[in-house]
Design a protein around this motif. Structure first.
Motif, PDB file in Angstrom:
ATOM      1  N   ALA A 180      -3.142   5.291  -3.388  1.00 42.36           N
ATOM      2  CA  ALA A 180      -3.942   6.509  -3.292  1.00 42.36           C
ATOM      3  C   ALA A 180      -3.086   7.708  -3.649  1.00 42.36           C
ATOM      4  CB  ALA A 180      -4.518   6.657  -1.883  1.00 42.36           C
ATOM      5  N   LEU A 181      -3.606   8.531  -4.556  1.00 42.35           N
ATOM      6  CA  LEU A 181      -2.947   9.774  -4.938  1.00 42.35           C
ATOM      7  C   LEU A 181      -3.872  10.919  -4.553  1.00 42.35           C
ATOM      8  CD1 LEU A 181      -1.731   8.761  -8.529  1.00 42.35           C
ATOM      9  CD2 LEU A 181      -0.530   8.457  -6.356  1.00 42.35           C
ATOM     10  N   HIS A 182      -3.467  11.705  -3.533  1.00 43.58           N
ATOM     11  CA  HIS A 182      -4.270  12.814  -3.041  1.00 43.58           C
ATOM     12  C   HIS A 182      -3.525  14.120  -3.304  1.00 43.58           C
ATOM     13  CE1 HIS A 182      -7.069  10.162  -0.915  1.00 43.58           C
ATOM     14  NE2 HIS A 182      -6.004   9.477  -0.520  1.00 43.58           N
ATOM     15  N   ARG A 183      -4.175  14.994  -4.079  1.00 45.69           N
ATOM     16  CA  ARG A 183      -3.612  16.307  -4.384  1.00 45.69           C
ATOM     17  C   ARG A 183      -2.191  16.202  -4.939  1.00 45.69           C
ATOM     18  NH1 ARG A 183      -7.132  20.017  -2.610  1.00 45.69           N
ATOM     19  NH2 ARG A 183      -8.602  19.386  -0.964  1.00 45.69           N
ATOM     20  N   VAL A 184      -2.033  15.357  -5.885  1.00 47.15           N
ATOM     21  CA  VAL A 184      -0.752  15.182  -6.572  1.00 47.15           C
ATOM     22  C   VAL A 184      -0.827  15.958  -7.884  1.00 47.15           C
ATOM     23  CG1 VAL A 184       0.822  13.540  -7.659  1.00 47.15           C
ATOM     24  CG2 VAL A 184      -0.333  12.944  -5.509  1.00 47.15           C
ATOM     25  N   ASN A 185       0.144  16.812  -8.114  1.00 46.53           N
ATOM     26  CA  ASN A 185       0.193  17.628  -9.321  1.00 46.53           C
ATOM     27  C   ASN A 185       1.216  17.030 -10.283  1.00 46.53           C
ATOM     28  OD1 ASN A 185      -1.624  19.450  -8.113  1.00 46.53           O
ATOM     29  ND2 ASN A 185       0.071  20.519  -7.107  1.00 46.53           N
ATOM     30  N   VAL A 186       0.739  16.631 -11.470  1.00 46.19           N
ATOM     31  CA  VAL A 186       1.598  16.005 -12.462  1.00 46.19           C
ATOM     32  C   VAL A 186       1.693  16.942 -13.655  1.00 46.19           C
ATOM     33  CG1 VAL A 186       1.941  14.007 -13.957  1.00 46.19           C
ATOM     34  CG2 VAL A 186       0.914  13.714 -11.688  1.00 46.19           C
ATOM     35  N   ALA A 187       2.913  17.240 -14.071  1.00 50.42           N
ATOM     36  CA  ALA A 187       3.127  18.111 -15.229  1.00 50.42           C
ATOM     37  C   ALA A 187       3.025  17.275 -16.500  1.00 50.42           C
ATOM     38  CB  ALA A 187       4.484  18.791 -15.134  1.00 50.42           C
ATOM     39  N   GLY A 188       1.800  16.941 -16.865  1.00 53.18           N
ATOM     40  CA  GLY A 188       1.579  16.080 -18.021  1.00 53.18           C
ATOM     41  C   GLY A 188       0.454  15.108 -17.709  1.00 53.18           C
ATOM     42  N   ALA A 189       0.482  13.976 -18.368  1.00 53.32           N
ATOM     43  CA  ALA A 189      -0.574  12.985 -18.186  1.00 53.32           C
ATOM     44  C   ALA A 189      -0.190  11.994 -17.099  1.00 53.32           C
ATOM     45  CB  ALA A 189      -0.840  12.257 -19.494  1.00 53.32           C
ATOM     46  N   LEU A 190      -1.202  11.532 -16.378  1.00 56.41           N
ATOM     47  CA  LEU A 190      -1.039  10.451 -15.409  1.00 56.41           C
ATOM     48  C   LEU A 190      -1.546   9.179 -16.079  1.00 56.41           C
ATOM     49  CD1 LEU A 190      -0.566   9.181 -12.637  1.00 56.41           C
ATOM     50  CD2 LEU A 190      -2.818  10.029 -11.939  1.00 56.41           C
ATOM     51  N   THR A 191      -0.632   8.247 -16.354  1.00 61.14           N
ATOM     52  CA  THR A 191      -0.947   7.041 -17.116  1.00 61.14           C
ATOM     53  C   THR A 191      -0.769   5.812 -16.249  1.00 61.14           C
ATOM     54  OG1 THR A 191      -0.180   8.132 -19.142  1.00 61.14           O
ATOM     55  CG2 THR A 191      -0.446   5.738 -19.204  1.00 61.14           C
ATOM     56  N   VAL A 192      -1.759   4.934 -16.290  1.00 58.44           N
ATOM     57  CA  VAL A 192      -1.706   3.650 -15.600  1.00 58.44           C
ATOM     58  C   VAL A 192      -1.919   2.573 -16.659  1.00 58.44           C
ATOM     59  CG1 VAL A 192      -2.722   2.203 -13.813  1.00 58.44           C
ATOM     60  CG2 VAL A 192      -2.637   4.679 -13.495  1.00 58.44           C
ATOM     61  N   ARG A 193      -0.910   1.761 -16.909  1.00 60.69           N
ATOM     62  CA  ARG A 193      -1.039   0.737 -17.946  1.00 60.69           C
ATOM     63  C   ARG A 193      -0.426  -0.575 -17.471  1.00 60.69           C
ATOM     64  NH1 ARG A 193       3.257   3.709 -21.983  1.00 60.69           N
ATOM     65  NH2 ARG A 193       5.192   2.906 -21.054  1.00 60.69           N
ATOM     66  N   SER A 194      -1.135  -1.638 -17.823  1.00 63.87           N
ATOM     67  CA  SER A 194      -0.679  -3.003 -17.505  1.00 63.87           C
ATOM     68  C   SER A 194      -0.398  -3.172 -16.019  1.00 63.87           C
ATOM     69  CB  SER A 194       0.569  -3.350 -18.332  1.00 63.87           C
ATOM     70  OG  SER A 194       0.317  -3.211 -19.717  1.00 63.87           O
ATOM     71  N   CYS A 195      -1.230  -2.580 -15.173  1.00 60.28           N
ATOM     72  CA  CYS A 195      -1.034  -2.658 -13.726  1.00 60.28           C
ATOM     73  C   CYS A 195      -2.074  -3.583 -13.099  1.00 60.28           C
ATOM     74  CB  CYS A 195      -1.125  -1.272 -13.097  1.00 60.28           C
ATOM     75  SG  CYS A 195       0.206  -0.145 -13.597  1.00 60.28           S
ATOM     76  N   VAL A 196      -1.714  -4.103 -11.910  1.00 52.64           N
ATOM     77  CA  VAL A 196      -2.619  -4.918 -11.108  1.00 52.64           C
ATOM     78  C   VAL A 196      -2.702  -4.265  -9.731  1.00 52.64           C
ATOM     79  CG1 VAL A 196      -3.095  -7.183 -10.133  1.00 52.64           C
ATOM     80  CG2 VAL A 196      -2.010  -7.003 -12.385  1.00 52.64           C
TER      81      VAL A 196
ATOM     82  N   ASP B 184       0.831  -1.189   0.000  1.00 53.79           N
ATOM     83  CA  ASP B 184       0.000   0.000   0.000  1.00 53.79           C
ATOM     84  C   ASP B 184       0.873   1.249   0.000  1.00 53.79           C
ATOM     85  OD1 ASP B 184      -2.054  -1.791   0.201  1.00 53.79           O
ATOM     86  OD2 ASP B 184      -2.346  -1.502   2.356  1.00 53.79           O
ATOM     87  N   LEU B 185       0.362   2.278  -0.702  1.00 59.54           N
ATOM     88  CA  LEU B 185       1.094   3.539  -0.744  1.00 59.54           C
ATOM     89  C   LEU B 185       0.094   4.677  -0.925  1.00 59.54           C
ATOM     90  CD1 LEU B 185       3.768   5.129  -0.866  1.00 59.54           C
ATOM     91  CD2 LEU B 185       3.728   4.811  -3.358  1.00 59.54           C
ATOM     92  N   ALA B 186       0.318   5.758  -0.182  1.00 57.82           N
ATOM     93  CA  ALA B 186      -0.512   6.956  -0.284  1.00 57.82           C
ATOM     94  C   ALA B 186       0.392   8.161  -0.518  1.00 57.82           C
ATOM     95  CB  ALA B 186      -1.349   7.154   0.972  1.00 57.82           C
ATOM     96  N   LEU B 187       0.155   8.857  -1.639  1.00 56.54           N
ATOM     97  CA  LEU B 187       0.889  10.077  -1.950  1.00 56.54           C
ATOM     98  C   LEU B 187      -0.025  11.261  -1.689  1.00 56.54           C
ATOM     99  CD1 LEU B 187       2.635   9.160  -5.334  1.00 56.54           C
ATOM    100  CD2 LEU B 187       3.463   8.801  -3.001  1.00 56.54           C
ATOM    101  N   ARG B 188       0.479  12.215  -0.926  1.00 64.15           N
ATOM    102  CA  ARG B 188      -0.330  13.378  -0.570  1.00 64.15           C
ATOM    103  C   ARG B 188       0.461  14.652  -0.859  1.00 64.15           C
ATOM    104  NH1 ARG B 188      -4.699  11.775   2.448  1.00 64.15           N
ATOM    105  NH2 ARG B 188      -4.589   9.670   3.328  1.00 64.15           N
ATOM    106  N   GLN B 189      -0.200  15.557  -1.566  1.00 64.03           N
ATOM    107  CA  GLN B 189       0.337  16.886  -1.829  1.00 64.03           C
ATOM    108  C   GLN B 189       1.759  16.827  -2.367  1.00 64.03           C
ATOM    109  OE1 GLN B 189      -0.203  19.125   1.766  1.00 64.03           O
ATOM    110  NE2 GLN B 189      -2.406  19.400   1.413  1.00 64.03           N
ATOM    111  N   SER B 190       1.900  16.087  -3.462  1.00 66.76           N
ATOM    112  CA  SER B 190       3.206  15.958  -4.104  1.00 66.76           C
ATOM    113  C   SER B 190       3.175  16.627  -5.472  1.00 66.76           C
ATOM    114  CB  SER B 190       3.594  14.484  -4.254  1.00 66.76           C
ATOM    115  OG  SER B 190       3.663  13.858  -2.981  1.00 66.76           O
TER     116      SER B 190
END
Length: 502
Positions: free
Chosen positions: A48-64, A25-31
């Protein structure tokens, strides 16, 4: 571009402590991540991604991932593809951030307050929920147990979302509730039950190839002037149309007409909401409306097994080759033309041959033969009234008024009685039935003799005639009366016997 394949690597990208990410488990907050983020072939329990700012696209592929939460994150787009996710939750993304989930398998999918949303080739074992929409929604090749689209955050005409459901298979229900949409389109949707509650559309609603196994319910829907339609569809369960409204009957939400533009009247008249089922098969159909907005449900080349009597100013219109197997008659009886006309005007927009045949077949199926004959007589009289003058006179006056179209015994019996009385009066006035010592026009015995003679002529009982009348003219009169009497008597007796046998 940051490509991440483990939770530890994701923790390092987010500049977390070195111990973070060692568990499942992992929780990212305000990153803040200064480059596009790609989660590739990552395995995790809860991410969990909470208030994470990504300069571009957030892509999830081939994940479990057992549970993936994206909450209040800023990115150009959220893309999920070719992944296996237990529960996917995406909430509160910027209005211009698109959410795209494709070719993935999930247990549940929850999208709340997001921008443009697109699902394609997604299999969801449980529920799909999209709430507080802030952009268009497109669902294609989606398989799920339930799908729900509720409310919207966008306001104003330019921000009303467009919703498109294409080639979907839903085992239970699709619910659209409390929405004001720019357009709504359904194409090749297979579902158990389809529910449209408090949905308003600016463009006519269109559905093609919709298959509902348990039913379709439309409640409180507001549509524009042009008729909305379901084409080539099949509803095995009941179809309920309640509270359908025309946009002109919603004063608080009526749009002003632009300067210099002429107002376009509604198709079915001002304030009339129209819904069309074309080339479809329906199990049963019910419609109701309030006094503010009349409703017309048109059946064009459509087959309906059962049609209920509408409530309020709602009416059905049969067009093309539409057929209705049974009409709910309630406690209505059909003993005269006024009762037939009153019932037809209560159910249908006009008294068409198809509507009359639907009611007549229902009466026949319920063994109400006398009322079925009344419907048959009424139908033939209306058909004859639409023919040219000579055909109209021959049909309505002779076949209908005199012969009763072979189903009303009182018409030929009444004609026979009138003929006998008329013949008796003529014989008495002419003195043909009075002897040389007759007492004139006021002779009661002479009048009785004339009546008996007229009955003998028309009923062909062979009582003979006075010697003064045994001429060729008398013979011709006797033959004509006997022939007419034979026709009317045989027809009357035949109709009565037919009614008794049935």
């Amino acid at each position: 571009m940051a490509t991440v394949r483990t939770l530890e690597a994701l923790a390092r990208v987010a500049e977390l402590e070195s111990s973070a990410g060692r568990d499942r488990d992992l929780a990212l907050r305000q990153s803040d991540i200064d480059e596009p983020l790609v989660l590739d072939s990552l395995t995790a329990g809860r991410l969990a991604l909470h208030r994470v700012n990504v300069a571009g696209a957030l892509t999830v592929r081939s994940c479990v991932v057992e549970e993936l939460v994206v909450d209040h994150c800023t990115a150009d787009a959220v893309l999920v593809s070719n992944s296996r996710i237990g529960r996917l939750i995406i909430r509160n993304t910027p209005r211009n951030t698109g959410v795209d989930v494709s070719e993935s398998t999930l247990e549940s999918l929850d999208v709340h307050s997001c921008g443009p949303t697109r699902f394609e080739g997604v299999r969801v074992s449980d529920s799909v929920t999209i709430a507080a929409m802030r952009g268009p929604v497109q669902l294609r090749r989606l398989r799920a147990a339930t799908v729900a689209l509720r409310s919207q955050a966008a306001v104003g005409r330019q921000r009303r979302p467009e919703v498109s459901l294409e080639r979907m298979i839903v085992s239970e229900t699709i619910t659209l509730d409390d929405l004001w949409l720019a357009s709504l389109r359904l194409d090749e949707v297979d579902v158990s039950a389809l529910l449209l509650r408090r949905v308003r559309v600016d463009a006519p609603f269109r559905g093609t190839g919709v298959r509902c196994r348990d039913g379709l319910r439309i409640n409180g829907m507001v549509i524009p002037g042009e008729a909305s339609a379901l084409l080539d569809s099949e509803v095995r369960g009941p179809v309920e149309v309640r509270g359908l409204r025309h946009e002109a009957t919603v004063p608080a939400q009526r749009r002003p007409v632009e300067a210099g533009a002429a107002a376009t009247p509604a198709t079915g008249g001002t304030g009339t909401a129209e819904l069309v089922f074309r080339s479809s098969v329906i199990s049963s159909l019910t419609a109701s409306a309030d006094e503010v907005s009349p409703v017309v449900v048109e059946l064009a080349d459509t087959t309906v097994r059962a049609l209920a009597v509408p409530a309020g100013p709602a009416r059905f219109r049969l067009a093309g080759t539409s057929s209705v197997q049974e009409v709910d008659l309630g406690d209505v009886v059909f003993r005269n033309d006024e009762q037939v006309t009153g019932f037809m005007d209560r159910v249908f927009t006009r008294v068409s041959p198809g509507a009359l045949e639907a009611v007549r077949s229902t009466l026949t199926r319920r063994r109400r033969m006398s009322e079925g004959d009344q419907l048959y007589y009424f139908t033939r009289q209306r058909e004859a009234a639409e023919r040219p003058l000579l055909s109209r006179l021959a049909g309505r006056a002779l076949l209908g008024g005199v012969l009763g179209w072979g189903v009303r015994a009182r018409n030929p019996a009444r004609t026979l009685g009138a003929a006998m009385l008329t013949t008796a009066a003529l014989l008495h006035l002419s003195g043909a039935a009075r002897g040389p010592q007759g007492g004139g026009l006021l002779d009661v015995v002479g009048a009785g003799r004339a009546l008996v003679l007229a009955c003998a002529l028309w009923l062909n009982v062979g009582m003979g005639a006075p010697s003064e009348l045994k001429t060729h003219a008398w013979t011709a009169l006797a033959v004509c009366c006997a022939g007419g009497g034979l026709l009317f008597t045989t027809l009357t007796v035949g109709i009565v016997i037919r009614k008794l046998v049935r």
